[in-house]
Design an enzyme around this catalytic site. Sequence first.
Site, PDB file in Angstrom:
ATOM      1  N   CYS A   1      23.292  -3.198  15.368  1.00 38.56           N
ATOM      2  CA  CYS A   1      22.394  -2.719  16.316  1.00 38.56           C
ATOM      3  C   CYS A   1      21.955  -3.656  17.482  1.00 38.56           C
ATOM      4  O   CYS A   1      21.375  -4.791  17.319  1.00 38.56           O
ATOM      5  CB  CYS A   1      21.507  -1.749  15.663  1.00 38.56           C
ATOM      6  SG  CYS A   1      20.295  -1.030  17.015  1.00 38.56           S
TER       7      CYS A   1
ATOM      8  N   ASP B   1       0.956  -1.101   0.008  1.00 36.76           N
ATOM      9  CA  ASP B   1      -0.050  -0.041  -0.043  1.00 36.76           C
ATOM     10  C   ASP B   1       0.768   1.166   0.089  1.00 36.76           C
ATOM     11  O   ASP B   1       0.395   2.384  -0.510  1.00 36.76           O
ATOM     12  CB  ASP B   1      -0.902  -0.197   1.339  1.00 36.76           C
ATOM     13  CG  ASP B   1      -1.873   1.097   1.244  1.00 36.76           C
ATOM     14  OD1 ASP B   1      -2.474   1.288  -0.043  1.00 36.76           O
ATOM     15  OD2 ASP B   1      -2.202   1.766   2.236  1.00 36.76           O
TER      16      ASP B   1
END
Length: 414
Positions: A342, A298
């Site tokens: 990370c 979308d």
Amino acid sequence: MKATTYAPFAKPLYVMVKPVGAVCNLACEYCYYLEKANLYKENPKHVMSDELLEKFIDEYINSQTMPQVLFTWHGGETLMRPLSFYKKAMELQKKYARGRTIDNCIQTNGTLLTDEWCEFFRENNWLVGVSIDGPQEFHDEYRKNKMGKPSFVKVMQGINLLKKHGVEWNAMAVVNDFNAEYPLDFYNFFKEIDCHYIQFAPIVERIVSHQDGRHLASLAEGKEGALADFSVSPEQWGNFLCTIFDEWVKEDVGKFFIQIFDSTLANWMGEQPGVCTMAKHCGHAGVMEFNGDVYSCDHFVFPEYKLGNIYSQTLVEMMHSERQHNFGTMKYQSLPTQCKECDFLFACNGECPKNRFSRTADGEPGLNYLCKGYYQYFQHVAPYMDFMKKELMNQQAPANIMKALKDGSLKIEY
């Protein structure tokens, strides 16, 4: 004996439907979809035909490998199709169900809801998502109609009708440069209107002019597009999440369900987060326009992400194509080194690829624009998530954290 699954190791196939394309009765300033109408200027009416509706429903149900099938109706504004359209859709769903259980959810701006709509949703157990950006002052800042008039009063009338008829509903709230400054006013509003399921959607857009009149940038385009004024900043986003979390974790665990908090805990547990942005891979949820065009996502309804058209290829061919597979796996593969190293990669997974237009400290491209805010949030919630994870692993309720904080048995030190 009836089988409970059609293919035990398969995943459901999701394609969100746009029965009116980008057509809407509002003109929200930050809307990422309104300008998609420019992709279909040659079509005089952006309305899905009954023929296409039937073709999609038949094929969508038939392509599923699970016994439950979820239809998601999206816009534009979905209620700009008459109620008869959705009644017809339900008749076709029954016709082609082939023993499967069919569920429906629909996203609306809420301004066109009536008693008749709400009776239909309640009788047929539809889940209704309502777009509302908090209290009137916040909501009306950007969510206006085409005449520039505010929409809050009509949205609240719609929400009250949903409540009156006992319709299951939740809120989709866009977090922008304005309402992000007032997190507790924002959050308390949803508690006041008794909304127990809330999704926060941070708005981040860049401006790049196109010849067809569109002005929002896709990820594939230049990384230098100017940030739209309404975009939430990384600092705002981090502070917004942390402030609301602190209120929620003390008072509302198990009572109010905020998607990002639930998804964070799921990732802490090593479970699926239930939302594509925080999953390792994406690409499992496509979107079909009013004319049968299918796109990767979308938020990627751009020409370069068009997979094909249902009249020339099947949904299975498009959604399981190598191109769509690559779209989904690139979510992880395209992460910069800073992300892969990370401490919170497991929780964040780089968030949505559409927001990855920043550079790392080393100058590597592909860093999420909101990284700083997410890092602040994950660092802040880590000890709370550790506690709730432990509770769940001991088959206890995460809501126990509220008592532990009150009686002092859980002390958080930073």
